[in-house]
Write an enzyme that holds these catalytic residues in place. Structure first.
Site, PDB file in Angstrom:
ATOM      1  N   ASP A 123     116.593  46.233  32.334  1.00 12.34           N
ATOM      2  CA  ASP A 123     116.424  47.554  31.720  1.00 12.34           C
ATOM      3  C   ASP A 123     117.494  47.806  30.642  1.00 12.34           C
ATOM      4  O   ASP A 123     117.621  48.908  30.130  1.00 12.34           O
ATOM      5  CB  ASP A 123     116.457  48.672  32.780  1.00 12.34           C
ATOM      6  CG  ASP A 123     117.823  48.803  33.436  1.00 12.34           C
ATOM      7  OD1 ASP A 123     118.658  47.895  33.300  1.00 12.34           O
ATOM      8  OD2 ASP A 123     118.063  49.842  34.100  1.00 12.34           O
ATOM      9  N   HIS A 287      95.029  56.034  42.228  1.00 12.84           N
ATOM     10  CA  HIS A 287      94.260  57.105  42.894  1.00 12.84           C
ATOM     11  C   HIS A 287      93.329  56.543  43.973  1.00 12.84           C
ATOM     12  O   HIS A 287      92.873  57.292  44.835  1.00 12.84           O
ATOM     13  CB  HIS A 287      93.527  57.992  41.864  1.00 12.84           C
ATOM     14  CG  HIS A 287      92.213  57.476  41.387  1.00 12.84           C
ATOM     15  ND1 HIS A 287      92.042  56.865  40.164  1.00 12.84           N
ATOM     16  CD2 HIS A 287      90.995  57.480  41.971  1.00 12.84           C
ATOM     17  CE1 HIS A 287      90.772  56.527  40.020  1.00 12.84           C
ATOM     18  NE2 HIS A 287      90.126  56.883  41.109  1.00 12.84           N
ATOM     19  N   ASP A 336      98.167  55.566  36.490  1.00 10.93           N
ATOM     20  CA  ASP A 336      97.168  55.329  37.544  1.00 10.93           C
ATOM     21  C   ASP A 336      96.972  53.821  37.772  1.00 10.93           C
ATOM     22  O   ASP A 336      95.938  53.253  37.409  1.00 10.93           O
ATOM     23  CB  ASP A 336      95.853  56.020  37.168  1.00 10.93           C
ATOM     24  CG  ASP A 336      94.902  56.116  38.344  1.00 10.93           C
ATOM     25  OD1 ASP A 336      95.293  55.726  39.463  1.00 10.93           O
ATOM     26  OD2 ASP A 336      93.754  56.578  38.137  1.00 10.93           O
ATOM     27  N   GLY A 430      83.188  55.066  41.792  1.00 12.70           N
ATOM     28  CA  GLY A 430      83.077  53.768  42.475  1.00 12.70           C
ATOM     29  C   GLY A 430      83.520  52.613  41.583  1.00 12.70           C
ATOM     30  O   GLY A 430      83.737  51.506  42.045  1.00 12.70           O
ATOM     31  N   SER A 432      86.227  52.905  39.731  1.00 14.28           N
ATOM     32  CA  SER A 432      87.678  53.070  39.631  1.00 14.28           C
ATOM     33  C   SER A 432      88.449  51.854  40.094  1.00 14.28           C
ATOM     34  O   SER A 432      88.067  51.204  41.071  1.00 14.28           O
ATOM     35  CB  SER A 432      88.126  54.251  40.473  1.00 14.28           C
ATOM     36  OG  SER A 432      87.971  55.408  39.720  1.00 14.28           O
ATOM     37  N   GLY A 433      89.549  51.597  39.417  1.00 17.06           N
ATOM     38  CA  GLY A 433      90.414  50.471  39.776  1.00 17.06           C
ATOM     39  C   GLY A 433      89.929  49.175  39.163  1.00 17.06           C
ATOM     40  O   GLY A 433      90.696  48.229  39.011  1.00 17.06           O
TER      41      GLY A 433
HETATM   42  N1  ARG Z   1      87.490  58.276  39.294  1.00 16.03           N
HETATM   43  C1  ARG Z   1      86.330  57.472  39.377  1.00 16.03           C
HETATM   44  C2  ARG Z   1      86.386  56.588  40.612  1.00 16.03           C
HETATM   45  O1  ARG Z   1      87.183  56.866  41.479  1.00 16.03           O
HETATM   46  C3  ARG Z   1      86.038  56.753  38.106  1.00 16.03           C
HETATM   47  C4  ARG Z   1      85.527  57.694  37.107  1.00 16.03           C
HETATM   48  C5  ARG Z   1      85.270  57.142  35.804  1.00 16.03           C
HETATM   49  N2  ARG Z   1      84.585  58.146  35.092  1.00 16.03           N
HETATM   50  C6  ARG Z   1      84.120  58.029  33.878  1.00 16.03           C
HETATM   51  N3  ARG Z   1      83.467  59.005  33.370  1.00 16.03           N
HETATM   52  N4  ARG Z   1      84.281  56.940  33.217  1.00 16.03           N
HETATM   53  O2  ARG Z   1      85.584  55.711  40.812  1.00 16.03           O
END
Ligand code: ARG
Length: 483
Positions: A123, A287, A336, A430, A432-433
């Protein structure tokens, strides 16, 4: 797992069994060695008398003796097994503390036993007693994976001159970045378009000392080539892309097309997507692993399978550890990103392979063609898709995405927008990630991880992804601290 409670112990009478200790002796011979008193009792009085099953024949006394000696033997065997187990456990702990002295996600300062958090490593401020945290800083720069070493003296990064470089040095550098030496791919000299003002060069006459002590800054590099270092063979897809738009508005993936894509399950249900970056590490969204989802033991990871029904028939990989970005903010979705470490390493095949983490200095152009994939809903409010879908989306410039009519300043530097302002094509619940990838220099790079969006595929509400380029450094430091 259930623990088995056995039936109460009993001893079965098998009648006379020839037994090597006593039976070989002459009847009446003294069973005790000469240096004991000869009037020792022929049957020790403390020998337990064990009830046997009723036998039609009278039970001989020699059988009782045989039985007592068998019990002794069993006890000796059990004690020996226990001793071996205890020694193995002790050896493991000794090994653990010698090999891996820093517990709880800390990095050790050389072999000093002093441990510091990953955020303090490289750092620019020295924290280790001998300054190791600032003298072994390496990174890969740009799309050609140019190896660079940080000089705390001039406070800048220098490319490494290829002269006298070899794979052994390459492996050391990869290890110092957090990779395991067994994924090492290659070190190669490359002529760069831009000629550098200064290089790090190897002092070959320095003898057998630490790599970083051998490096010195120099204005010249005889070969003119710098080291391009690959610590893992990443970013290869077996399938060539058919750019077709038929996720919301996507099409079904084929095996090996997105080999880094994984499905993350909790209690047999797909919850989020993720991307393979090494044999043991998965990148996902912070998340996805928040609150009650933060327990590693509730997760199962499925790799190389396109169909959700098929996953239910399989076991999935267990998760050993989950590391969420320490600056993740649940409201703004700042930072995130999270890492999952698998209990057992994945075997790479045509359908299970890692994606490349973006190197610092990689420029992704606005409108650059990217791809998203996942088992997320196929329309706003829909359920998880049974098959893996994918679709191509262009990147959207941050300033544009932050405009009043789009996300009005909600897009932070840790985020990147991708999609169509006209709507119709997007990631959704779904997904996400999961990965947002692009292909550059014939390599697939992880540009982002699916994070959020208002609704799905609505006009002027594109998908928002974690900006992986800003997370690369955090990912490497955590891989290094938890190897
Ligand atoms: N937060 C959502 C999930 O947990 C993904 C949402 C993505 N939304 C979008 N409009 N691209 O799966």
């Amino acid at each position: 797992m259930t623990s088995t409670v056995g039936p109460p112990p009993y001893y079965e009478n098998h009648g006379f069994q020839p037994e090597n200790i006593y039976s070989a002796r002459q009847p009446g011979a003294n069973p005790y060695p000469q240096y004991f008193s000869t009037n020792a009792p022929s049957v020790p009085s403390y020998v337990p008398r064990v009830a046997t099953y009723q036998s039609s024949r009278p039970v001989a006394h020699s059988s009782e003796r045989t039985c007592a000696s068998s019990v002794k033997k069993i006890i000796v065997i059990i004690l020996s097994i226990l001793l071996v187990i205890c020694c193995a456990i002790a050896a493991f702990f000794i090994w653990y503390f010698v090999e891996n002295r820093c517990l709880g996600s800390l990095i050790e300062c050389g072999s000093s036993g002093v441990c510091i958090p990953p955020s303090q490593w490289c750092d620019g401020v020295s924290h280790c007693p001998s300054g190791e945290d600032e003298t072994r800083c390496v990174r890969l720069f740009g799309p050609d994976f140019i190896l660079e070493v940080y000089s705390p003296v001039s406070k800048s990064w220098y490319p490494v001159c290829q002269d006298d470089w070899n794979d052994d040095y390459g492996k050391i550098a990869c290890k110092d970045m957090g990779y395991s030496v067994d994924t090492y791919y290659y070190s190669r000299g490359v002529a760069t378009e831009v000629s550098f003002k200064s290089y790090m060069k190897l002092n070959t006459s320095a003898g057998n000392i630490d790599l970083y002590k051998k490096l010195y800054s120099s204005d010249s590099c005889a070969s003119g080539n710098v080291v391009s270092l690959r610590c893992i063979e990443c970013g290869l897809s077996t399938k060539s892309m058919n750019i077709m738009n038929r996720i919301v508005g996507g099409s079904g993936a084929t095996p090996g097309q997105w080999p880094w894509q994984v499905s993350l399950h909790v209690h047999g249900i797909h919850v989020c997507g993720g991307s393979i970056i090494t044999h043991q590490w998965i990148v996902t969204a912070a998340h996805c692993v928040e609150g009650r989802f933060s327990d590693p033991y509730s997760w199962r990871v499925y790799a190389g399978i396109l169909n959700q029904n098929e996953m239910l028939l399989r076991n999935g990989y267990r998760v050993q550890q989950i590391i969420s970005h320490p600056d993740y903010d649940t409201d703004s979705k700042d930072n995130d990103v999270a890492l999952m470490k698998l209990e057992t390493p994945l075997s790479f095949t045509d359908t299970v392979r890692p994606v490349c983490l973006p190197n610092p200095g990689m420029m992704f152009q606005p409108n650059q063609q990217c791809w998203i994939s996942g088992w997320g809903a196929e329309y706003q409010g829909g359920k998880t898709s049974n098959n893996l879908n994918y679709v191509t989306v262009p990147l959207i410039e941050r300033s544009r995405c932050n405009s009043v009519y789009i996300y009005n300043g909600m897009i932070l530097p840790t985020m990147i927008c991708a999609g169509y302002l006209g709507g119709g094509i997007d990631s959704c619940q779904g997904d996400s990630g999961g990965p947002l990838v692009t292909n550059k220099n014939s390599v697939w790079w992880l540009v982002g991880d699916t994070s959020w969006g208002t609704g799905c595929a609505s006009p002027n509400r594109p998908g928002v992804y974690g900006n992986m380029t800003v997370f690369t450094d955090w990912i490497y430091k955590n891989m290094q601290a938890n190897r």
